[in-house]
Design an enzyme around this catalytic site. Structure first.
Site, PDB file in Angstrom:
ATOM      1  N   HIS A 122      -7.749   3.388  -3.862  1.00  0.00           N
ATOM      2  CA  HIS A 122      -8.821   3.418  -2.870  1.00  0.00           C
ATOM      3  C   HIS A 122      -9.767   4.561  -3.245  1.00  0.00           C
ATOM      4  O   HIS A 122      -9.354   5.533  -3.875  1.00  0.00           O
ATOM      5  CB  HIS A 122      -8.261   3.691  -1.473  1.00  0.00           C
ATOM      6  CG  HIS A 122      -7.342   2.623  -0.964  1.00  0.00           C
ATOM      7  ND1 HIS A 122      -7.005   2.493   0.367  1.00  0.00           N
ATOM      8  CD2 HIS A 122      -6.680   1.621  -1.606  1.00  0.00           C
ATOM      9  CE1 HIS A 122      -6.175   1.461   0.514  1.00  0.00           C
ATOM     10  NE2 HIS A 122      -5.959   0.931  -0.666  1.00  0.00           N
ATOM     11  N   ALA A 173      -9.629  10.996   2.988  1.00  0.00           N
ATOM     12  CA  ALA A 173     -11.060  11.089   3.265  1.00  0.00           C
ATOM     13  C   ALA A 173     -11.543  12.483   2.858  1.00  0.00           C
ATOM     14  O   ALA A 173     -10.865  13.468   3.078  1.00  0.00           O
ATOM     15  CB  ALA A 173     -11.317  10.842   4.738  1.00  0.00           C
ATOM     16  N   GLN A 224      -7.857  -4.310   8.507  1.00  0.00           N
ATOM     17  CA  GLN A 224      -7.116  -3.288   9.241  1.00  0.00           C
ATOM     18  C   GLN A 224      -5.874  -3.963   9.824  1.00  0.00           C
ATOM     19  O   GLN A 224      -5.863  -5.177  10.035  1.00  0.00           O
ATOM     20  CB  GLN A 224      -8.026  -2.757  10.369  1.00  0.00           C
ATOM     21  CG  GLN A 224      -7.477  -1.618  11.170  1.00  0.00           C
ATOM     22  CD  GLN A 224      -7.110  -0.438  10.282  1.00  0.00           C
ATOM     23  OE1 GLN A 224      -6.049  -0.443   9.668  1.00  0.00           O
ATOM     24  NE2 GLN A 224      -7.983   0.557  10.216  1.00  0.00           N
ATOM     25  N   GLU A 282       0.829  -1.222   0.000  1.00  0.00           N
ATOM     26  CA  GLU A 282       0.000   0.000   0.000  1.00  0.00           C
ATOM     27  C   GLU A 282       0.857   1.262   0.000  1.00  0.00           C
ATOM     28  O   GLU A 282       1.744   1.420   0.832  1.00  0.00           O
ATOM     29  CB  GLU A 282      -0.908  -0.020   1.228  1.00  0.00           C
ATOM     30  CG  GLU A 282      -1.862   1.160   1.269  1.00  0.00           C
ATOM     31  CD  GLU A 282      -2.919   0.997   2.333  1.00  0.00           C
ATOM     32  OE1 GLU A 282      -3.633  -0.032   2.325  1.00  0.00           O
ATOM     33  OE2 GLU A 282      -3.029   1.889   3.187  1.00  0.00           O
TER      34      GLU A 282
HETATM   35  C1  LIG Z   1      -7.678  -1.978   3.979  1.00  0.00           C
HETATM   36  C2  LIG Z   1      -8.093  -0.588   4.409  1.00  0.00           C
HETATM   37  C3  LIG Z   1      -7.759   0.501   3.616  1.00  0.00           C
HETATM   38  C4  LIG Z   1      -8.132   1.809   3.995  1.00  0.00           C
HETATM   39  N1  LIG Z   1      -7.825   2.880   3.168  1.00  0.00           N
HETATM   40  C5  LIG Z   1      -8.287   4.113   3.462  1.00  0.00           C
HETATM   41  C6  LIG Z   1      -8.098   5.224   2.581  1.00  0.00           C
HETATM   42  O1  LIG Z   1      -7.476   5.091   1.516  1.00  0.00           O
HETATM   43  N2  LIG Z   1      -8.607   6.431   2.926  1.00  0.00           N
HETATM   44  C7  LIG Z   1      -9.304   6.609   4.094  1.00  0.00           C
HETATM   45  O2  LIG Z   1      -9.766   7.715   4.346  1.00  0.00           O
HETATM   46  N3  LIG Z   1      -9.501   5.589   4.949  1.00  0.00           N
HETATM   47  C8  LIG Z   1      -9.016   4.353   4.665  1.00  0.00           C
HETATM   48  N4  LIG Z   1      -9.232   3.308   5.532  1.00  0.00           N
HETATM   49  C9  LIG Z   1      -9.914   3.575   6.806  1.00  0.00           C
HETATM   50  C10 LIG Z   1     -11.437   3.496   6.638  1.00  0.00           C
HETATM   51  O3  LIG Z   1     -11.880   4.487   5.758  1.00  0.00           O
HETATM   52  C11 LIG Z   1     -12.038   3.710   8.015  1.00  0.00           C
HETATM   53  O4  LIG Z   1     -11.765   2.613   8.832  1.00  0.00           O
HETATM   54  C12 LIG Z   1     -13.510   4.077   8.033  1.00  0.00           C
HETATM   55  O5  LIG Z   1     -13.805   4.574   9.329  1.00  0.00           O
HETATM   56  C13 LIG Z   1     -14.424   2.939   7.719  1.00  0.00           C
HETATM   57  O6  LIG Z   1     -14.469   2.626   6.377  1.00  0.00           O
HETATM   58  P1  LIG Z   1     -15.279   1.324   5.845  1.00  0.00           P
HETATM   59  O7  LIG Z   1     -15.424   1.431   4.393  1.00  0.00           O
HETATM   60  O8  LIG Z   1     -14.687   0.108   6.397  1.00  0.00           O
HETATM   61  O9  LIG Z   1     -16.689   1.626   6.538  1.00  0.00           O
HETATM   62  P2  LIG Z   1     -18.061   0.887   6.663  1.00  0.00           P
HETATM   63  O10 LIG Z   1     -18.020  -0.498   6.189  1.00  0.00           O
HETATM   64  O11 LIG Z   1     -19.092   1.780   6.072  1.00  0.00           O
HETATM   65  O12 LIG Z   1     -18.215   0.864   8.245  1.00  0.00           O
HETATM   66  C14 LIG Z   1     -18.074   2.046   9.023  1.00  0.00           C
HETATM   67  C15 LIG Z   1     -18.865   1.906  10.304  1.00  0.00           C
HETATM   68  O13 LIG Z   1     -20.264   1.944  10.003  1.00  0.00           O
HETATM   69  C16 LIG Z   1     -20.904   0.746  10.417  1.00  0.00           C
HETATM   70  N5  LIG Z   1     -21.897   0.413   9.385  1.00  0.00           N
HETATM   71  C17 LIG Z   1     -21.637  -0.033   8.118  1.00  0.00           C
HETATM   72  N6  LIG Z   1     -22.794  -0.211   7.445  1.00  0.00           N
HETATM   73  C18 LIG Z   1     -23.796   0.140   8.286  1.00  0.00           C
HETATM   74  C19 LIG Z   1     -25.224   0.176   8.185  1.00  0.00           C
HETATM   75  N7  LIG Z   1     -25.849  -0.172   7.053  1.00  0.00           N
HETATM   76  N8  LIG Z   1     -25.921   0.604   9.258  1.00  0.00           N
HETATM   77  C20 LIG Z   1     -25.305   0.969  10.415  1.00  0.00           C
HETATM   78  N9  LIG Z   1     -23.960   0.943  10.577  1.00  0.00           N
HETATM   79  C21 LIG Z   1     -23.214   0.537   9.530  1.00  0.00           C
HETATM   80  C22 LIG Z   1     -19.796  -0.285  10.556  1.00  0.00           C
HETATM   81  O14 LIG Z   1     -20.110  -1.297  11.497  1.00  0.00           O
HETATM   82  C23 LIG Z   1     -18.629   0.574  11.022  1.00  0.00           C
HETATM   83  O15 LIG Z   1     -18.692   0.812  12.400  1.00  0.00           O
HETATM   84  C24 LIG Z   1      -8.857   2.005   5.197  1.00  0.00           C
HETATM   85  C25 LIG Z   1      -9.179   0.902   6.004  1.00  0.00           C
HETATM   86  C26 LIG Z   1      -8.794  -0.377   5.623  1.00  0.00           C
HETATM   87  C27 LIG Z   1      -9.155  -1.548   6.494  1.00  0.00           C
END
Ligand SMILES: Cc1cc2nc3c(=O)[nH]c(=O)nc-3n(C[C@H](O)[C@H](O)[C@H](O)COP(=O)(O)OP(=O)(O)OC[C@H]3O[C@@H](n4cnc5c(N)ncnc54)[C@H](O)[C@@H]3O)c2cc1C
Length: 292
Positions: free
Chosen positions: A81, A55, A183, A21
């Protein structure tokens, strides 16, 4: 240049995949340093590389630029991403369309970290709210895209419970995500428990462990505070014993990551994703250690 192969086809070969990454540098000097890193990493032939996205879209152009550079100059399969926070559906779609037009077929679909102080309810403009919404939008645009999503072996920090988080992770898989990248974590048991629970919940996609070699106690404490990963006491003791000598801390970090990766591959993980922070050294040392 022909379109990229979907990463799902590489997973289907059944061999462990190595991915790295990058983040998009802020200035031209950073881009030059990234070029040097990429050149050094060519010799270990990563199966794919990913490029983070600030973000809110703060790195929109830079992520696109670095993705194109890594693909066109170095021949890497690139997975940019893409995040939803503070972006409309049309904005996210436009970024995806530009990648698609360049031949990119793999995207990491994310909600994104909330900007400091913003309430979850104000950070989303027109209904693009969760990672699952991004997956659905992108596949609506191009069903042949291969999408990765984030998974949290120690629970996403905002989730009320592990069970609720798993339900939400499954929404992303059900929406069409091809694989999960986790993560970072330092205790493999957290990953094994997570994989067991995902499988029991009916998720069959590859779950790629995300590994970050530690560079300093300060750095890793800040990162783990933010993402909720726990730091094993044994690792903290080793870093503390290294005192303030960066090269020894780096050696401790690589040693820990190497032991983690060996164990993960021995126990059937589908590969590993390295959070390399644009540095080649740890990735090269790990590749050499794994070749032994
Ligand atoms: C491999 C990886 C790469 C990453 N790269 C980046 C990056 O390039 N840029 C960046 O800004 N961040 C990045 N992140 C961090 C990530 O954006 C954060 O962890 C963010 O807070 C969550 O993103 P997500 O897409 O996993 O969220 P989601 O899957 O949407 O989840 C976020 C929260 O909402 C909850 N949730 C999901 N769906 C629902 C629903 N329908 N109803 C109620 N609650 C719900 C989940 O339980 C969780 O607590 C990365 C994380 C990982 C693991």
């Amino acid at each position: 240049m022909p379109s990229d192969r979907p990463i799902s086809e590489l997973f289907a070969q059944g061999r462990p995949l190595r991915s790295l990454e990058f983040f998009p540098p802020k200035d031209e000097a950073g881009v030059e340093a990234l070029r040097r890193t990429a050149a050094a990493l060519q010799r270990i032939g990563p199966d794919f590389v990913s490029v983070t996205y600030g973000a809110g879209g703060g790195t929109r152009e830079r992520t696109a630029h670095v993705s194109a550079l890594l693909r066109d100059e170095f021949g890497f399969t690139v997975m940019p991403h893409l995040t939803a926070v503070n972006n409309t559906r049309a904005e996210v779609a436009a970024v995806a369309e530009a990648h698609y037009a360049r031949g990119i077929r793999n995207i990491m679909a994310l909600r994104g970290d909330l900007p400091d102080g913003s309430a979850a309810t104000t950070a989303f403009k027109d209904g693009l709210r969760f990672g699952s919404d991004v997956v659905a939008l992108l596949l609506e645009l191009h069903p042949d895209l291969c999408l990765g999503v984030g998974g949290y072996p120690e629970k996403h920090p905002e989730a009320p419970s592990f069970e609720a988080d798993l339900v939400n992770l499954k929404r992303k898989v059900d929406a069409g995500a091809s694989f999960i990248t986790t993560q970072l974590f330092f205790d493999n048991e957290a990953y094994y428990r997570f994989v067991d629970r995902c499988r029991a919940a009916g998720m069959g996609v590859p779950i790629v462990p995300g590994i970050m070699p530690v560079l300093s106690l300060k750095q890793i404490t800040r990162i783990t505070d933010m993402c909720g990963a726990s730091l094993p006491d044994r690792l903290i003791r080793r870093i503390e014993a290294a005192g303030d000598q960066p090269e020894i801390i780096e050696a401790v970090g690589i040693d820990w990551a190497l032991a983690q990766i060996r164990d993960l591959l021995d126990r059937g993980a589908p590969g590993y994703h390295l959070y390399i922070l644009n540095r080649a050294r740890a990735a090269l040392t790990l590749a050499a250690g794994l070749a032994a």
